[in-house]
Scaffold this active site. Structure first.
Site, PDB file in Angstrom:
ATOM      1  N   LEU A 173      49.455  37.883  36.771  1.00  0.00           N
ATOM      2  CA  LEU A 173      50.175  36.880  35.984  1.00  0.00           C
ATOM      3  C   LEU A 173      49.192  35.878  35.379  1.00  0.00           C
ATOM      4  O   LEU A 173      48.436  35.221  36.100  1.00  0.00           O
ATOM      5  CB  LEU A 173      51.185  36.140  36.865  1.00  0.00           C
ATOM      6  CG  LEU A 173      52.156  37.019  37.667  1.00  0.00           C
ATOM      7  CD1 LEU A 173      53.154  36.145  38.406  1.00  0.00           C
ATOM      8  CD2 LEU A 173      52.859  38.029  36.781  1.00  0.00           C
ATOM      9  N   ALA A 174      49.219  35.801  34.066  1.00  0.00           N
ATOM     10  CA  ALA A 174      48.274  34.912  33.399  1.00  0.00           C
ATOM     11  C   ALA A 174      48.874  34.316  32.135  1.00  0.00           C
ATOM     12  O   ALA A 174      48.186  34.087  31.145  1.00  0.00           O
ATOM     13  CB  ALA A 174      46.996  35.683  33.064  1.00  0.00           C
ATOM     14  N   GLY A 204      50.793  31.440  32.114  1.00  0.00           N
ATOM     15  CA  GLY A 204      51.039  29.997  32.275  1.00  0.00           C
ATOM     16  C   GLY A 204      50.088  29.149  31.443  1.00  0.00           C
ATOM     17  O   GLY A 204      49.090  29.624  30.909  1.00  0.00           O
ATOM     18  N   ARG A 250      46.466  21.120  32.886  1.00  0.00           N
ATOM     19  CA  ARG A 250      45.554  20.206  33.588  1.00  0.00           C
ATOM     20  C   ARG A 250      44.080  20.558  33.426  1.00  0.00           C
ATOM     21  O   ARG A 250      43.205  19.792  33.824  1.00  0.00           O
ATOM     22  CB  ARG A 250      45.918  20.148  35.080  1.00  0.00           C
ATOM     23  CG  ARG A 250      47.088  19.221  35.348  1.00  0.00           C
ATOM     24  CD  ARG A 250      47.421  19.188  36.810  1.00  0.00           C
ATOM     25  NE  ARG A 250      48.130  20.388  37.244  1.00  0.00           N
ATOM     26  CZ  ARG A 250      48.165  20.832  38.496  1.00  0.00           C
ATOM     27  NH1 ARG A 250      47.514  20.192  39.448  1.00  0.00           N
ATOM     28  NH2 ARG A 250      48.838  21.922  38.797  1.00  0.00           N
ATOM     29  N   GLN A 257      54.399  37.778  27.373  1.00  0.00           N
ATOM     30  CA  GLN A 257      55.614  37.145  27.896  1.00  0.00           C
ATOM     31  C   GLN A 257      55.854  35.885  27.060  1.00  0.00           C
ATOM     32  O   GLN A 257      55.116  34.916  27.168  1.00  0.00           O
ATOM     33  CB  GLN A 257      55.439  36.763  29.381  1.00  0.00           C
ATOM     34  CG  GLN A 257      56.690  36.122  29.979  1.00  0.00           C
ATOM     35  CD  GLN A 257      56.396  35.262  31.196  1.00  0.00           C
ATOM     36  OE1 GLN A 257      55.241  34.915  31.481  1.00  0.00           O
ATOM     37  NE2 GLN A 257      57.428  34.893  31.923  1.00  0.00           N
ATOM     38  N   ARG A 287      17.952  33.769  34.576  1.00  0.00           N
ATOM     39  CA  ARG A 287      19.136  33.800  33.713  1.00  0.00           C
ATOM     40  C   ARG A 287      19.814  35.145  33.545  1.00  0.00           C
ATOM     41  O   ARG A 287      20.701  35.298  32.719  1.00  0.00           O
ATOM     42  CB  ARG A 287      18.753  33.266  32.345  1.00  0.00           C
ATOM     43  CG  ARG A 287      18.584  31.769  32.325  1.00  0.00           C
ATOM     44  CD  ARG A 287      18.163  31.305  30.955  1.00  0.00           C
ATOM     45  NE  ARG A 287      18.971  31.914  29.910  1.00  0.00           N
ATOM     46  CZ  ARG A 287      18.601  32.007  28.641  1.00  0.00           C
ATOM     47  NH1 ARG A 287      17.438  31.542  28.261  1.00  0.00           N
ATOM     48  NH2 ARG A 287      19.386  32.569  27.750  1.00  0.00           N
ATOM     49  N   TYR A 345      12.171  34.826  20.073  1.00  0.00           N
ATOM     50  CA  TYR A 345      13.296  34.699  19.142  1.00  0.00           C
ATOM     51  C   TYR A 345      12.822  34.254  17.779  1.00  0.00           C
ATOM     52  O   TYR A 345      12.111  33.253  17.649  1.00  0.00           O
ATOM     53  CB  TYR A 345      14.288  33.681  19.717  1.00  0.00           C
ATOM     54  CG  TYR A 345      15.515  33.465  18.863  1.00  0.00           C
ATOM     55  CD1 TYR A 345      16.383  34.516  18.604  1.00  0.00           C
ATOM     56  CD2 TYR A 345      15.792  32.206  18.334  1.00  0.00           C
ATOM     57  CE1 TYR A 345      17.522  34.316  17.818  1.00  0.00           C
ATOM     58  CE2 TYR A 345      16.928  32.001  17.564  1.00  0.00           C
ATOM     59  CZ  TYR A 345      17.788  33.059  17.303  1.00  0.00           C
ATOM     60  OH  TYR A 345      18.911  32.855  16.534  1.00  0.00           O
ATOM     61  N   ALA A 370      -6.781  29.336  27.337  1.00  0.00           N
ATOM     62  CA  ALA A 370      -5.758  28.283  27.326  1.00  0.00           C
ATOM     63  C   ALA A 370      -5.489  27.832  25.895  1.00  0.00           C
ATOM     64  O   ALA A 370      -6.361  27.867  25.034  1.00  0.00           O
ATOM     65  CB  ALA A 370      -6.226  27.104  28.171  1.00  0.00           C
TER      66      ALA A 370
HETATM   67  C1  UD1 Z   1      54.040  30.153  42.739  1.00  0.00           C
HETATM   68  C2  UD1 Z   1      55.103  30.592  43.740  1.00  0.00           C
HETATM   69  C3  UD1 Z   1      54.914  29.808  45.033  1.00  0.00           C
HETATM   70  C4  UD1 Z   1      53.518  30.038  45.580  1.00  0.00           C
HETATM   71  C5  UD1 Z   1      52.467  29.710  44.518  1.00  0.00           C
HETATM   72  C6  UD1 Z   1      51.107  30.163  44.996  1.00  0.00           C
HETATM   73  C7  UD1 Z   1      57.011  31.183  42.368  1.00  0.00           C
HETATM   74  C8  UD1 Z   1      58.376  30.792  41.919  1.00  0.00           C
HETATM   75  N1  UD1 Z   1      56.399  30.328  43.173  1.00  0.00           N
HETATM   76  O1  UD1 Z   1      54.286  28.803  42.465  1.00  0.00           O
HETATM   77  O2  UD1 Z   1      55.867  30.217  45.988  1.00  0.00           O
HETATM   78  O3  UD1 Z   1      53.314  29.259  46.724  1.00  0.00           O
HETATM   79  O4  UD1 Z   1      52.750  30.401  43.285  1.00  0.00           O
HETATM   80  O5  UD1 Z   1      50.141  29.748  44.112  1.00  0.00           O
HETATM   81  O6  UD1 Z   1      56.556  32.247  42.019  1.00  0.00           O
HETATM   82  N2  UD1 Z   1      53.139  32.568  35.238  1.00  0.00           N
HETATM   83  C9  UD1 Z   1      53.439  33.443  34.210  1.00  0.00           C
HETATM   84  N3  UD1 Z   1      54.609  33.305  33.547  1.00  0.00           N
HETATM   85  C10 UD1 Z   1      55.532  32.358  33.859  1.00  0.00           C
HETATM   86  C11 UD1 Z   1      55.223  31.455  34.908  1.00  0.00           C
HETATM   87  C12 UD1 Z   1      54.030  31.582  35.581  1.00  0.00           C
HETATM   88  O7  UD1 Z   1      52.646  34.316  33.898  1.00  0.00           O
HETATM   89  O8  UD1 Z   1      56.575  32.322  33.212  1.00  0.00           O
HETATM   90  C13 UD1 Z   1      51.870  32.703  35.954  1.00  0.00           C
HETATM   91  C14 UD1 Z   1      50.974  31.488  35.887  1.00  0.00           C
HETATM   92  O9  UD1 Z   1      50.092  31.587  34.779  1.00  0.00           O
HETATM   93  C15 UD1 Z   1      50.233  31.569  37.215  1.00  0.00           C
HETATM   94  C16 UD1 Z   1      51.217  32.260  38.138  1.00  0.00           C
HETATM   95  O10 UD1 Z   1      52.166  32.883  37.314  1.00  0.00           O
HETATM   96  O11 UD1 Z   1      49.086  32.372  37.118  1.00  0.00           O
HETATM   97  C17 UD1 Z   1      51.894  31.297  39.107  1.00  0.00           C
HETATM   98  O12 UD1 Z   1      52.630  30.385  38.357  1.00  0.00           O
HETATM   99  P1  UD1 Z   1      52.732  28.858  38.766  1.00  0.00           P
HETATM  100  O13 UD1 Z   1      53.620  28.157  37.845  1.00  0.00           O
HETATM  101  O14 UD1 Z   1      51.374  28.327  38.989  1.00  0.00           O
HETATM  102  O15 UD1 Z   1      53.467  29.031  40.168  1.00  0.00           O
HETATM  103  P2  UD1 Z   1      53.613  27.955  41.262  1.00  0.00           P
HETATM  104  O16 UD1 Z   1      54.572  26.927  40.810  1.00  0.00           O
HETATM  105  O17 UD1 Z   1      52.277  27.508  41.705  1.00  0.00           O
END
Ligand code: UD1
Ligand code: CA
Length: 425
Positions: free
Chosen positions: A7-8, A10, A14, A75, A302, A356, A394
């Site tokens: 899941l990525a 969000g 912050r 999504q 590096r 370079y 040198a």
């Molecule tokens: C979620 C869990 C929580 C857990 C926590 C651990 C749920 C409802 N809650 O909460 O129980 O303790 O993770 O870190 O799942 N994301 C999407 N699409 C969305 C929403 C989120 O891809 O519509 C992704 C975000 O980018 C993130 C991940 O899902 O990588 C978790 O989402 P986030 O909103 O951070 O979940 P939490 O509220 O932390």
């Protein structure tokens, strides 16, 4: 073979950055890259689905150009973690097997833990396994609600939890293993009747129980592994955690690291026994460092660097894409890039390989053969080759190849004017 969903989608507000959160880096590797690699290194998965949303194009581009076994799925809008997972439904209609679900912002998860987690799920013959962890301050996480027989009943989010539930210290780490054919229907039945009005992935636990599935939790041993990145300060902390893990491994392997607090070593660097790393050394990228080398203090390696045994890289020496054979020293104030350096070479203080050309934007190679001595403050303008045993005086600027055992020197002759100061007075 199983599949993974990462899941990525969000937002990562912050991070206060124009860059998508999961593309922030630790040692030149993105957070998402760490998670995909951890899954790939288990060798258990043959396909990874990355759910993208915010700044999707950039994440898609990253995945496409780096991972042939990963596919991004958009999504939009983002209606919660359960909604995110449901995006794969059209792709996995006929799939039978396990799926692991992870988050793209927890880069410290290891493939060892993932393997153990999947093993637990399989041995236990579970339909749903959630990874849990015990946190002294569980604030913000979903809490694991256990039944009286200690099996998992449900997960309650912080915002939905009663005061009594909030006191539970076992939290949802956000990693799941599910038997897809048994659980996939949950994703069409999830509801949004919760404090955040979202489709919660966590609700599959309750759904599983209601539908007679076997639900269980695997408790994580090292809480650092699920450290999530939400801010730049989390990113700095994760960088430190990863570095500590790497340094610990090197110390156990017989490498001397004088000050672990100021030494940074990338995960893709190998170091052989009895090498000493002095304080304030930064080693990034993929490197191979031999036995009995001395690196630092204040050295910068590096990437693409291969050092054989007994090589010394001293203070304020930067090395990039360079191979150095045994017993060669570059002890002070030097830049060595795109070079091949022999053994028993001495690189004098202040030597620069000018690799370079800013006009053509091309990088060229410097070859320095065995036994060569380069005098201090010399510039080797690449492409250039200094053959075996040659000496460079040198302060020389070397623009042509130098033959074996020759002396090359471009220094202007020293002029001494006697009593010049007195005459000026
Ligand atoms: C979620 C869990 C929580 C857990 C926590 C651990 C749920 C409802 N809650 O909460 O129980 O303790 O993770 O870190 O799942 N994301 C999407 N699409 C969305 C929403 C989120 O891809 O519509 C992704 C975000 O980018 C993130 C991940 O899902 O990588 C978790 O989402 P986030 O909103 O951070 O979940 P939490 O509220 O932390
Ligand atoms: Ca949330």
């Amino acid at each position: 073979m199983l599949k993974s969903i990462i899941l990525a989608a969000g937002k990562g507000t912050r991070m206060k950055s124009e860059k998508p959160k999961v593309l922030h880096e630790i040692f030149n590797k993105t957070l998402l890259g760490y998670v995909i690699d951890a899954v790939n290194n288990t060798k258990l998965a043959d396909e990874n689905f990355i759910i993208v949303g915010h700044q999707a194009e950039q994440v898609e581009e990253f995945v496409k150009s780096n991972y042939s076994n990963a596919k991004t799925i958009l999504q939009s809008p983002q209606l919660g973690t359960g909604h995110a997972v449901s995006m794969v439904l059209p792709y996995l209609n006929n799939y039978y097997g396990n799926i692991i679900i992870l988050c793209g912002d927890t880069p410290l998860i290891t493939s060892e833990t993932l393997k153990e987690f999947v093993e637990f799920h399989k041995n236990n013959n579970s339909d749903i396994t959630v990874m849990s962890a015990i946190f002294d301050s569980p604030f913000g996480y979903g809490r694991i609600i256990r039944k009286s027989d200690n099996t998992v009943d449900s997960i309650v989010e912080e915002k939905d939890a009663s005061p009594e539930q909030k006191s539970i210290k076992e939290i949802n780490a956000g990693i799941y293993c599910i038997k897809w054919e048994k659980v996939k229907n949950a994703f069409t039945e999830l509801q949004t009747n919760n404090a955040q009005g979202e489709y919660y992935l966590t609700d599959i636990i309750k759904w599983g129980n209601n539908n007679g599935l076997k639900v269980d939790a695997y408790t994580l041993k090292d809480n650092e592994e699920i450290y999530g990145i939400n801010s730049k300060s989390n990113l700095a902390e994760a960088f430190k955690m990863l570095n500590r893990r790497i340094i610990k491994k090197h110390l156990e392997n017989g490498i001397t690291i004088i000050d672990p607090d100021t030494t940074w070593i990338s995960p893709e660097t190998s170091i052989d026994t009895d090498t000493i790393i002095y304080p304030s050394t930064y080693i990034e990228g993929e490197n191979k460092i031999g036995r009995n080398c001395k690196i630092g203090p204040f050295a910068h390696i590096r990437g693409g660097v291969i050092l054989e045994d007994y090589v010394k890289i001293g203070n304020f020496v930067e090395v990039k894409k360079t191979t150095i054979k045994s017993n060669t020293n570059a002890c002070h104030l030097t830049y060595l890039g795109d070079s091949e350096i022999g053994s028993h070479v001495n690189i004098g203080a202040g030597t620069i390989t000018a690799n370079y050309n800013p006009l053509t934007k091309e990088k060229s190679k410097t070859v320095i053969e065995d036994d060569v001595k380069i005098g201090s403050n010399s510039v080797l303008v690449a492409p250039v080759k200094i053959e075996q045993g040659a000496n460079v005086g040198a302060l020389s600027v070397i623009t042509k190849d130098i033959s074996s055992w020759a002396l090359a020197i471009t220094r202007t002759p020293l002029k001494i004017i006697e009593n010049w100061v007195k005459m000026k007075k």
